[in-house]
Write an enzyme that holds these catalytic residues in place. Structure first.
Site, mmCIF file in Angstrom:
data_model
loop_
_atom_site.group_PDB
_atom_site.id
_atom_site.type_symbol
_atom_site.label_atom_id
_atom_site.label_comp_id
_atom_site.label_asym_id
_atom_site.label_seq_id
_atom_site.Cartn_x
_atom_site.Cartn_y
_atom_site.Cartn_z
ATOM 1 N N SER A 84 0.840 -1.030 0.145
ATOM 2 C CA SER A 84 -0.078 -0.345 0.068
ATOM 3 C C SER A 84 0.631 1.072 0.139
ATOM 4 O O SER A 84 1.752 1.301 0.833
ATOM 5 C CB SER A 84 -1.087 0.498 1.578
ATOM 6 O OG SER A 84 -1.441 1.276 1.144
ATOM 7 N N HIS A 144 2.222 12.146 -0.431
ATOM 8 C CA HIS A 144 1.928 13.674 -0.622
ATOM 9 C C HIS A 144 2.844 14.421 -0.789
ATOM 10 O O HIS A 144 4.080 14.528 -0.050
ATOM 11 C CB HIS A 144 1.054 13.679 1.202
ATOM 12 C CG HIS A 144 -0.258 12.926 1.141
ATOM 13 N ND1 HIS A 144 -1.374 12.955 0.649
ATOM 14 C CD2 HIS A 144 -0.203 12.047 2.199
ATOM 15 C CE1 HIS A 144 -2.321 11.964 1.322
ATOM 16 N NE2 HIS A 144 -1.893 11.098 2.274
ATOM 17 N N HIS A 170 -2.003 7.181 -5.114
ATOM 18 C CA HIS A 170 -2.241 5.850 -4.577
ATOM 19 C C HIS A 170 -2.301 4.565 -5.227
ATOM 20 O O HIS A 170 -1.811 4.639 -6.142
ATOM 21 C CB HIS A 170 -4.389 6.477 -3.798
ATOM 22 C CG HIS A 170 -4.268 4.571 -3.525
ATOM 23 N ND1 HIS A 170 -4.915 4.570 -4.484
ATOM 24 C CD2 HIS A 170 -3.611 3.825 -2.096
ATOM 25 C CE1 HIS A 170 -5.274 3.105 -3.794
ATOM 26 N NE2 HIS A 170 -4.905 2.974 -2.565
ATOM 27 N N ASN A 218 -2.379 0.034 -4.386
ATOM 28 C CA ASN A 218 -2.168 -1.097 -3.916
ATOM 29 C C ASN A 218 -2.419 -2.150 -3.862
ATOM 30 O O ASN A 218 -3.436 -2.079 -5.683
ATOM 31 C CB ASN A 218 -3.319 -1.207 -2.350
ATOM 32 C CG ASN A 218 -4.602 -0.786 -3.119
ATOM 33 O OD1 ASN A 218 -3.969 -2.335 -2.697
ATOM 34 N ND2 ASN A 218 -5.323 0.234 -3.152
ATOM 35 N N THR A 219 -1.861 -3.074 -3.755
ATOM 36 C CA THR A 219 -2.127 -3.937 -4.547
ATOM 37 C C THR A 219 -2.283 -5.418 -3.345
ATOM 38 O O THR A 219 -0.981 -5.275 -2.614
ATOM 39 C CB THR A 219 -1.701 -4.758 -5.501
ATOM 40 O OG1 THR A 219 0.156 -5.306 -5.689
ATOM 41 C CG2 THR A 219 -1.538 -3.905 -6.609
ATOM 42 N N ARG A 220 -2.391 -6.583 -3.840
ATOM 43 C CA ARG A 220 -2.977 -7.192 -2.411
ATOM 44 C C ARG A 220 -3.579 -8.843 -3.041
ATOM 45 O O ARG A 220 -4.350 -8.754 -3.949
ATOM 46 C CB ARG A 220 -3.813 -7.303 -1.325
ATOM 47 C CG ARG A 220 -5.377 -6.749 -1.765
ATOM 48 C CD ARG A 220 -6.181 -6.026 -0.589
ATOM 49 N NE ARG A 220 -7.929 -6.137 -1.367
ATOM 50 C CZ ARG A 220 -7.619 -4.379 -2.198
ATOM 51 N NH1 ARG A 220 -6.730 -3.613 -2.255
ATOM 52 N NH2 ARG A 220 -9.221 -4.012 -2.646
ATOM 53 N N HIS A 269 -21.186 11.712 0.119
ATOM 54 C CA HIS A 269 -21.720 13.127 1.146
ATOM 55 C C HIS A 269 -20.832 14.608 0.233
ATOM 56 O O HIS A 269 -21.647 15.757 0.030
ATOM 57 C CB HIS A 269 -21.651 13.191 2.581
ATOM 58 C CG HIS A 269 -19.213 13.107 2.728
ATOM 59 N ND1 HIS A 269 -18.776 11.662 2.576
ATOM 60 C CD2 HIS A 269 -18.718 13.830 2.714
ATOM 61 C CE1 HIS A 269 -17.829 12.316 3.297
ATOM 62 N NE2 HIS A 269 -17.679 13.530 2.905
#
Length: 297
Positions: free
Chosen positions: A119, A123, A133, A135-137, A197
């Site tokens: 991950s 910034h 960003h 990530n791999t899993r 939101h």
């Protein structure tokens, strides 16, 4: 698939994530070292702090861990984390219910799990350089295995040519796996990285997948590796080009407000954050994705 074959493939997947971490950490430190013009070029180049992480099971037993690599206050990166973990144990009731609802077979009867992944969240110091960003899993239970993850670009000041380069590079790496794959995973990312939101996306998208199990472990693993391989050529040229751009306080204000959106998404909606905290992983590693500073109206 036999248990021995699956152990071999688990080891291969965990080894790949560790190797990718090493490659990215080296590239990021090289970028820090090479930044010699523009804002902050007179600062000392940043270096990663490396911290082992551990997960403890509900009965106190060792349940795996990983390696957290974090850099703060560099020439190019204000904060960047590149983490790996390989953990195992028994899923709690909430996770069992969630996975059963997603169609994971046998999870109620045997809630053991194993998971490994990488991950990354960066910034940037310069508001013109895009946050990113990736990530791999791989995830395993006795009844199933699957891959997930992706990469997405999060500029606070968008440059259309940067967005195009990022997406074009991802597409080039995914096209060998099927011409329909990039459009599908792009659409998935657009849906997944949306902030309901706020009624807006958190960035300019990328690719995302979850529960990837075609029945061909090798093919799914190679796809996962190509998402990881795409990351540096997709993003590094953008950082190299933008980190020397002059900025002012208005740019910084735009950056901090955009980071507020990023923090809201990760704390409210991100599935990986929820899973990491719910399964007892190191909270500092799980929350590594949060920006060092952010601003709200």
């Amino acid at each position: 698939m036999t248990s021995q074959a699956m152990k071999t493939e688990k080891d291969e997947a965990a080894g790949w994530f560790a190797a990718l971490q090493g490659e990215i950490v080296a590239a990021f430190e090289a970028l820090e070292q090479s930044h010699s013009r523009g804002p902050l070029s007179d600062h000392a180049p940043g270096r990663f702090e490396v911290t082992p992480t551990r997960r403890t099971g509900e009965d106190g037993e060792d349940a795996g861990g990983g390696r957290m690599c974090v850099m703060r206050g560099g020439r190019v990166f204000e904060k960047v984390g590149v983490n790996i973990s390989t953990v195992h144990g028994t899923l709690g009731q909430a996770a069992q219910t969630s996975m059963a609802a997603r169609g994971v077979p046998g999870i109620k009867d045997d809630p053991r799990f194993w998971a490994s992944g990488i991950s990354l969240v960066a910034h940037m110091q310069n508001p013109h350089a895009p946050a990113v960003h990736m990530n791999t899993r791989m995830f395993w239970t006795p009844g199933a295995w699957w891959f997930g993850g992706g990469a997405d670009l999060n500029p606070c000041i968008e440059y259309p040519e940067d967005t195009a380069h990022f997406h074009d590079t991802l597409k080039a790496h995914l096209d060998p796996h099927g011409a329909d794959l990039y459009p599908s995973l792009k659409a998935w990312a657009d849906e997944y990285f949306y902030i309901p939101h706020r009624k807006r996306a958190r960035g300019v998208g990328g690719v995302f997948m979850d529960d990837r199990c075609t029945g061909n472990w090798r093919a799914d693993f190679e796809l996962t590796r190509d998402i990881g391989r795409a990351f540096l050529p997709a993003w590094l040229p953008l950082a190299e080009a933008r980190c020397a751009t002059p900025w002012d306080e208005a740019d910084r204000d735009t950056q901090l407000r955009h980071r507020g959106l990023y923090a809201e998404y990760n704390l409210v909606y991100d599935r990986g954050t929820k899973f990491g905290l719910a399964t007892g992983h190191d909270p500092d590693a799980v929350l590594m994705s949060l920006p060092p500073m952010a601003k709200w109206a």
